[in-house]
Scaffold this active site. Structure first.
Site, PDB file in Angstrom:
ATOM      1  N   ASP A 183       0.832  -1.210   0.000  1.00  0.00           N
ATOM      2  CA  ASP A 183       0.000   0.000   0.000  1.00  0.00           C
ATOM      3  C   ASP A 183       0.867   1.261   0.000  1.00  0.00           C
ATOM      4  O   ASP A 183       2.040   1.227   0.385  1.00  0.00           O
ATOM      5  CB  ASP A 183      -0.858   0.043   1.274  1.00  0.00           C
ATOM      6  CG  ASP A 183      -1.990  -0.968   1.228  1.00  0.00           C
ATOM      7  OD1 ASP A 183      -1.985  -1.831   0.337  1.00  0.00           O
ATOM      8  OD2 ASP A 183      -2.876  -0.886   2.102  1.00  0.00           O
ATOM      9  N   HIS A 236       3.892  -2.032   3.110  1.00  0.00           N
ATOM     10  CA  HIS A 236       3.874  -0.698   2.500  1.00  0.00           C
ATOM     11  C   HIS A 236       5.165  -0.480   1.703  1.00  0.00           C
ATOM     12  O   HIS A 236       6.252  -0.582   2.282  1.00  0.00           O
ATOM     13  CB  HIS A 236       3.738   0.374   3.593  1.00  0.00           C
ATOM     14  CG  HIS A 236       2.457   0.245   4.363  1.00  0.00           C
ATOM     15  ND1 HIS A 236       2.311  -0.625   5.406  1.00  0.00           N
ATOM     16  CD2 HIS A 236       1.249   0.859   4.203  1.00  0.00           C
ATOM     17  CE1 HIS A 236       1.060  -0.546   5.880  1.00  0.00           C
ATOM     18  NE2 HIS A 236       0.403   0.348   5.167  1.00  0.00           N
TER      19      HIS A 236
HETATM   20 ZN    ZN Z   1      -2.507   3.091   3.361  1.00  0.00          ZN
END
Ligand code: ZN
Length: 413
Positions: free
Chosen positions: A224, A365
């Site tokens: 993400d 991430h």
């Molecule tokens: Zn996020």
């Protein structure tokens, strides 16, 4: 004629016959061995039983017995496979426990032990080495073939009529692998360099390919908040480990990182959207929320000519109403190692490994360098634990699940 004369003639004929046989063997015109001319014997050693071939040929059997005695120092039972190569050589491969191997090539005309180079023309050995390397890289993740290139180990062979099977054992591979490491080198790949008679398989296809198996444990790793510079590093790591992932990109980062988006698009990985602003959808006005959900799709179509196929809401923040407004499958996660919090590769890796199971979706991430480092540790560990790492689409395909729009998924089982 007297019986004694007849006997004399018979003896002389027999002698001539045996001298001829001996000459044939010594001249290397042919030798009496075929793949069927042996029986299997078992040597009962202190550490285990060793199966070996017995040819009823004094010299050859003596040679093989030397190998067996040497192998008796090893632990566990030992099996063998053999092939008579081009009527000239005996190729014999012993399979030890823990995926270790030991092989020998015996010249059947003089009973001398030979190196693998004996079956190649001049310079052929080098080409064979390059081909083996190429096959290893196709079949295994980088942590395996790099360990083989950079360490000393043992290479063993079984030379067959149509291929050589090359086994790698006693290499210091980390994390340690619980499977045989081998490649099949079909003569279609190397016949130009062979000095022996060979057979070319009809309909040959190279099977040294890293192959996904729908029945193996499979997980999806997702990233993400990118794209960012870290994404590049992650793309390389995914490729090295023969894995793929799904990138949930932030709409407002697409334009300024267009080169990185394009790198993801030309790779085998897939792209989803993580909204435009990274704001709690429940805290936005209806107008702003609709924009945050739909604008990334418009940007991707305009800049990259693609449509993202999945949506991931920032913070996993959803209500039934918001779900109904999202016209794509909504992909959440069930494994969160909190890479944004820990920023330590070893911790992130351990946080995943301590909970991971088949069908999980892992949240990471691609904006923290430590996440990139964690992935380098994590993917080899997942491999040796028998996990395949794939994109969300591939996971759904393997689990036979059709992902539906407006529906949220934490895992796919
Ligand atoms: Zn996020």
């Amino acid at each position: 004629m007297k019986t004694t004369s007849l006997l004399k003639i018979l003896v002389i004929l027999l002698m001539i016959f045996f001298i001829c046989l001996l000459n044939i063997r010594l001249l290397g015109i042919t030798n009496p061995f075929t793949n069927k001319d042996y029986i299997v014997k078992t040597y009962e050693g202190k550490n285990g039983n060793i199966k070996y071939p017995y040819f009823k040929d004094y010299g050859l059997d003596k040679k093989i017995k030397e190998y067996v005695l040497d192998l008796s120092k090893e632990n566990g039972n030992i099996e063998f496979q053999l092939n008579i190569v081009d009527h000239k050589y005996l190729s014999i491969l012993f399979s030890l426990s823990n995926y270790k191997y030991k092989s020998y090539i015996i010249n059947l005309n003089n009973l001398k032990e030979e190196e693998i180079s004996v079956i190649f023309i001049k310079n052929g050995l080098k080409e064979y080495g390059l081909k083996t390397k190429e096959m290893l890289e196709l079949k295994y993740p980088a942590f395996i073939y790099d360990s083989i290139y950079n360490n000393q180990g043992e290479i063993s062979y079984l030379i067959k009529d149509n291929e050589i099977i090359v086994y790698f054992s006693n290499y210091d591979i980390k994390p340690s692998v619980n499977e045989p490491i081998f490649v099949r080198l079909n003569y279609h790949e190397i016949y130009k360099y062979l000095k022996i008679d060979y057979v070319l398989d009809e309909n040959y296809i190279n099977d040294n390919i890293y192959a996904l198996n729908p029945n193996k444990k499979t997980i999806a790793i997702t990233f993400d908040d990118g794209p960012s510079e870290v994404t590049k590093d992650i793309l390389n790591t995914l490729k090295d480990n023969k894995t793929t992932a799904t990138f949930f990109m932030l709409g407002n980062r697409l334009e300024k990182n267009a080169d990185i988006v394009n790198m993801v698009l030309v790779s085998d990985n897939e792209v989803g959207t993580h909204s435009y602003y990274h704001k709690y959808l429940t805290r936005l006005s209806k107008k702003k929320r609709t924009e945050s959900i739909n604008k990334p799709t418009e940007v991707m179509e305009e800049l990259f000519n693609i449509r993202p196929i999945y949506f991931r809401p920032p913070y996993g923040n959803l209500t039934p109403k918001i779900k109904s407004e999202i016209n794509m499958p909504i992909i959440l996660w069930d494994v969160d190692p909190e890479d944004w919090h820990y920023r330590n590769a070893e911790t992130i890796k351990n946080n995943v490994l301590s909970v991971i199971k088949d069908g999980d979706i892992v949240l990471l991430h691609d904006i923290f360098p430590t996440t990139g480092e964690a992935l380098k540790l994590l993917l080899p560990e997942l491999y040796v634990r028998g996990y395949q790492v794939v994109s969300v689409s591939k996971l759904a395909e393997f689990k036979g699940v059709t992902l539906e729009a407006s529906k949220a998924y934490r895992s796919i089982k």
